[in-house]
Every structure is written in structure tokens, then in C-alpha cells.
Enzyme design. Structure first.
Site, PDB file in Angstrom:
ATOM      1  N   ASN A   9       0.882  -1.173   0.000  1.00 25.81           N
ATOM      2  CA  ASN A   9       0.000   0.000   0.000  1.00 25.81           C
ATOM      3  C   ASN A   9       0.913   1.214   0.000  1.00 25.81           C
ATOM      4  O   ASN A   9       1.499   1.548   1.029  1.00 25.81           O
ATOM      5  CB  ASN A   9      -0.904  -0.026   1.237  1.00 25.81           C
ATOM      6  CG  ASN A   9      -1.722   1.254   1.381  1.00 25.81           C
ATOM      7  OD1 ASN A   9      -1.773   2.072   0.455  1.00 25.81           O
ATOM      8  ND2 ASN A   9      -2.349   1.422   2.526  1.00 25.81           N
ATOM      9  N   TRP A  10       1.022   1.842  -1.146  1.00 26.46           N
ATOM     10  CA  TRP A  10       1.958   2.965  -1.263  1.00 26.46           C
ATOM     11  C   TRP A  10       1.451   4.222  -0.558  1.00 26.46           C
ATOM     12  O   TRP A  10       2.202   5.169  -0.379  1.00 26.46           O
ATOM     13  CB  TRP A  10       2.202   3.283  -2.746  1.00 26.46           C
ATOM     14  CG  TRP A  10       3.039   2.286  -3.470  1.00 26.46           C
ATOM     15  CD1 TRP A  10       3.506   1.082  -3.012  1.00 26.46           C
ATOM     16  CD2 TRP A  10       3.517   2.417  -4.817  1.00 26.46           C
ATOM     17  NE1 TRP A  10       4.247   0.467  -3.986  1.00 26.46           N
ATOM     18  CE2 TRP A  10       4.277   1.256  -5.107  1.00 26.46           C
ATOM     19  CE3 TRP A  10       3.392   3.400  -5.810  1.00 26.46           C
ATOM     20  CZ2 TRP A  10       4.891   1.062  -6.346  1.00 26.46           C
ATOM     21  CZ3 TRP A  10       3.994   3.199  -7.038  1.00 26.46           C
ATOM     22  CH2 TRP A  10       4.741   2.039  -7.301  1.00 26.46           C
ATOM     23  N   LYS A  11       0.147   4.235  -0.226  1.00 25.34           N
ATOM     24  CA  LYS A  11      -0.458   5.441   0.371  1.00 25.34           C
ATOM     25  C   LYS A  11      -0.177   6.639  -0.544  1.00 25.34           C
ATOM     26  O   LYS A  11      -0.126   6.460  -1.761  1.00 25.34           O
ATOM     27  CB  LYS A  11       0.058   5.635   1.812  1.00 25.34           C
ATOM     28  CG  LYS A  11      -0.087   4.337   2.626  1.00 25.34           C
ATOM     29  CD  LYS A  11       0.130   4.480   4.092  1.00 25.34           C
ATOM     30  CE  LYS A  11      -0.040   3.121   4.766  1.00 25.34           C
ATOM     31  NZ  LYS A  11       0.085   3.178   6.219  1.00 25.34           N
ATOM     32  N   HIS A  94      -9.383   1.365   4.737  1.00 27.76           N
ATOM     33  CA  HIS A  94      -8.111   1.487   5.454  1.00 27.76           C
ATOM     34  C   HIS A  94      -8.297   2.399   6.670  1.00 27.76           C
ATOM     35  O   HIS A  94      -9.076   3.351   6.624  1.00 27.76           O
ATOM     36  CB  HIS A  94      -7.026   2.049   4.522  1.00 27.76           C
ATOM     37  CG  HIS A  94      -5.662   1.947   5.118  1.00 27.76           C
ATOM     38  ND1 HIS A  94      -5.183   2.882   6.009  1.00 27.76           N
ATOM     39  CD2 HIS A  94      -4.705   1.011   4.993  1.00 27.76           C
ATOM     40  CE1 HIS A  94      -3.973   2.509   6.393  1.00 27.76           C
ATOM     41  NE2 HIS A  94      -3.657   1.385   5.800  1.00 27.76           N
ATOM     42  N   GLU A  96      -6.607   4.715   7.804  1.00 31.56           N
ATOM     43  CA  GLU A  96      -6.360   6.142   7.559  1.00 31.56           C
ATOM     44  C   GLU A  96      -7.584   6.791   6.928  1.00 31.56           C
ATOM     45  O   GLU A  96      -7.865   7.970   7.157  1.00 31.56           O
ATOM     46  CB  GLU A  96      -5.108   6.307   6.681  1.00 31.56           C
ATOM     47  CG  GLU A  96      -3.847   6.038   7.492  1.00 31.56           C
ATOM     48  CD  GLU A  96      -2.698   5.426   6.715  1.00 31.56           C
ATOM     49  OE1 GLU A  96      -2.713   5.479   5.475  1.00 31.56           O
ATOM     50  OE2 GLU A  96      -1.777   4.878   7.360  1.00 31.56           O
ATOM     51  N   GLU A 166      -5.272  -4.880  10.367  1.00 34.42           N
ATOM     52  CA  GLU A 166      -4.231  -3.893  10.625  1.00 34.42           C
ATOM     53  C   GLU A 166      -4.511  -3.177  11.948  1.00 34.42           C
ATOM     54  O   GLU A 166      -5.331  -2.254  11.989  1.00 34.42           O
ATOM     55  CB  GLU A 166      -4.200  -2.851   9.498  1.00 34.42           C
ATOM     56  CG  GLU A 166      -3.868  -3.425   8.144  1.00 34.42           C
ATOM     57  CD  GLU A 166      -3.263  -2.368   7.222  1.00 34.42           C
ATOM     58  OE1 GLU A 166      -2.187  -2.636   6.687  1.00 34.42           O
ATOM     59  OE2 GLU A 166      -3.843  -1.288   7.074  1.00 34.42           O
ATOM     60  N   GLY A 172       2.842   2.215  10.714  1.00 31.12           N
ATOM     61  CA  GLY A 172       3.823   3.292  10.587  1.00 31.12           C
ATOM     62  C   GLY A 172       4.546   3.633  11.874  1.00 31.12           C
ATOM     63  O   GLY A 172       5.230   4.640  11.965  1.00 31.12           O
ATOM     64  N   SER A 212       3.623  -2.258  10.174  1.00 31.83           N
ATOM     65  CA  SER A 212       5.069  -2.376  10.363  1.00 31.83           C
ATOM     66  C   SER A 212       5.613  -3.756  10.003  1.00 31.83           C
ATOM     67  O   SER A 212       6.547  -4.251  10.625  1.00 31.83           O
ATOM     68  CB  SER A 212       5.464  -1.996  11.796  1.00 31.83           C
ATOM     69  OG  SER A 212       5.107  -0.646  12.065  1.00 31.83           O
ATOM     70  N   GLY A 233       3.006  -1.145   4.173  1.00 30.60           N
ATOM     71  CA  GLY A 233       3.090   0.281   3.893  1.00 30.60           C
ATOM     72  C   GLY A 233       4.517   0.696   3.605  1.00 30.60           C
ATOM     73  O   GLY A 233       5.037   0.498   2.508  1.00 30.60           O
ATOM     74  N   GLY A 234       5.189   1.238   4.624  1.00 31.72           N
ATOM     75  CA  GLY A 234       6.540   1.788   4.467  1.00 31.72           C
ATOM     76  C   GLY A 234       7.510   0.896   3.714  1.00 31.72           C
ATOM     77  O   GLY A 234       8.218   1.355   2.807  1.00 31.72           O
TER      78      GLY A 234
HETATM   79  P1  13P Z   1       3.213   0.271   7.599  1.00 30.18           P
HETATM   80  O1  13P Z   1       3.703  -1.006   6.986  1.00 30.18           O
HETATM   81  O2  13P Z   1       3.950   1.485   7.130  1.00 30.18           O
HETATM   82  O3  13P Z   1       3.103   0.176   9.086  1.00 30.18           O
HETATM   83  O4  13P Z   1       1.708   0.475   7.048  1.00 30.18           O
HETATM   84  C1  13P Z   1       0.819  -0.566   7.139  1.00 30.18           C
HETATM   85  C2  13P Z   1      -0.395  -0.188   6.379  1.00 30.18           C
HETATM   86  O5  13P Z   1      -1.141   0.684   6.769  1.00 30.18           O
HETATM   87  C3  13P Z   1      -0.653  -0.896   5.114  1.00 30.18           C
HETATM   88  O6  13P Z   1      -1.933  -0.618   4.649  1.00 30.18           O
END
Ligand code: 13P
Length: 248
Positions: A9-11, A94, A96, A166, A172, A212, A233-234
């Protein structure tokens, strides 16, 4: 056997130039992947990503979809628009989106119905906040989110759905749920699905862990019996790291 699914997930990261560079670097690193590999990119990067992954193992995903087929919804994108761009997967609900954009169980449900109705595959996200966890409400929260997301959805639609667990406090932050905790909560999620659709459907559902997840902890998480994949994510923003997770 269920095929594990690892999705990035590149956000809100990567312009078109960055997208091309990252996917060009990633493709050879994941060419022997045993799991399904997906990248969920910003809307504006979809066309570039589609071209960059042609002929590779990587599949294309988006990060949101609107519930209406079309209309006066400024700033939103419909399922048909994504289908036209050959998007296969879409993330829905998600944390967020829930946290910053007022997404609710009801809007997640509406978006999910629109997505699967249009032939997209969905990655439906659930997970508790730190406050909810500390109040001992994790199981209650994920069960409510599952019941809300799947409200009125026919069993046949489950074939097009992946669930991502999640925990919000692990996103993050560098804090990962322990593999055991993630496994336990995913078992609770599966039980909620079983109550709605029965044992076979619940057993067949792929449920990812996200929060994470990185090259260091991927193999331990993926070894857990309830965990069928990861939503990253990251670590999905660096080709080498994401490839290591994919090749866990
Ligand atoms: P991180 O891997 O950066 O913690 O993000 C997880 C995430 O929200 C994937 O959708």
C-alpha cells in the site's frame, strides 16, 4: 491450499516518475514469487504502473473506490473507472480513511458492494486503535467491523475479497503485533466470517496482517497458521525491502 497474498500500500507516495523507477526495480526481484504480489498505487500513478508491470508477476491495485457508479461526488473515483484502467484489486476501509476521511462501517460496506459488483477484488481493512486495545475491546471491534463491512453481501462475493487485519497502533509506528497476537485476532476475524457464511467460506478467506511488517518480521508472521498474507506500507516503498517480504 490458499495462495498467500502480499500487497504493497503505497499510500500518498510516488509520482509517475517514482512509480516507473520503483516497479522497474521491483519486477525482477519478485519474478519467482510463490505468493500473489500486488501494488496499490495512488490513482494518478495507475496508468504508469499498469505499463510498468506488463509481463511481470505484479498485479495492480488502487487504494479506494466510491460506492456510486457515477454522479456528483467531487474528488471520488468509481469502480468502472478503475476497471477501465485494468485495476484488479482495491483497498477498502483502510484505517487512515476511517481516521481522517470519516469512513464508517456503513461506507465501507457500500464501497465493498460497488467494488465486487463491478468485478474488482477488494482488500477490506479492519483493526482496533490503541485505546480500543487497551480497553480490551479488540475482538469486539474487529467483529463489529467485519459484520458491518459484509452486511447484505452474498456468499459468492467472498471469492473476490481479502481481509486485512491492521491494528491501528502498529501502522507506521515500527510496533508490530506479536505474531501470536496477530494470529489470535485473525482467528477472531475468521470466526466472525464463519458465523456469517459458514466454515468452508471462512476457511477459504485469505486474511492478511498489516502494520510495520518488514523484511525482518515477515517470515515469522507468515509462518502463523491464520495469517495468509501481508499488507505493507513503508517497506513497500523500497524495491529491495518489499521483495524481501514477498520472498519471505
Ligand atoms: P506500515 O507497513 O507502514 O506500518 O503500514 C501498514 C499499512 O497501513 C498498510 O496498509
Amino acid at each position: 491450499m490458499k495462495r498467500p497474498i502480499i500487497a504493497g500500500n503505497w499510500k500518498m507516495n510516488n509520482t509517475n516518475a517514482g512509480t516507473k523507477a520503483l516497479l522497474t526495480e521491483l519486477a525482477p526481484l519478485v519474478k519467482d514469487a510463490k505468493c500473489e504480489v500486488v501494488v496499490c498505487v495512488p490513482f494518478t500513478d495507475i496508468d504508469t504502473a499498469r505499463k510498468a508491470i506488463r509481463g511481470t508477476k505484479i498485479k495492480l491495485g488502487a487504494q479506494n473506490v466510491h460506492w456510486a457508479p457515477k454522479g456528483a461526488f467531487t474528488g471520488e473515483i468509481s469502480a468502472e473507472m478503475l476497471k477501465e484502467l485494468k485495476v484488479e484489486y482495491v483497498i477498502i476501509g483502510h484505517s487512515e480513511r476511517r481516521q481522517y476521511f470519516g469512513e464508517t462501517d456503513a461506507s465501507v460496506n457500500a464501497r465493498l458492494k460497488a467494488a465486487v459488483g463491478a468485478g474488482l477484488k477488494a482488500i477490506v481493512c479492519v483493526g482496533e486503535t490503541l485505546e480500543e486495545r487497551e480497553a480490551g475491546k479488540t475482538n469486539e471491534v474487529v467483529t463489529r467491523q467485519i459484520n458491518g463491512a459484509f452486511e447484505g453481501l452474498e456468499k459468492i462475493a467472498l471469492k473476490s475479497i481479502v481481509v486485512a487485519y491492521e491494528p491501528v497502533w502498529a501502522i507506521g509506528t515500527g510496533k508490530t503485533a506479536t505474531a501470536e497476537d496477530a494470529n489470535d485476532t485473525i482467528a477472531v476475524i475468521r470466526k466472525a466470517i464463519r458465523k456469517l457464511y459458514g466454515r468452508t467460506a471462512a476457511g477459504a478467506m485469505r486474511i492478511q496482517y498489516g502494520g510495520s511488517m518488514n523484511p525482518k518480521n515477515a517470515s515469522e508472521l507468515m509462518a502463523m497458521p491464520e495469517i495468509d498474507g501481508g499488507l505493507i506500507g513503508g517497506a513497500s516503498l523500497k524495491a529491495e525491502d518489499f521483495a524481501k517480504v514477498v520472498n519471505y
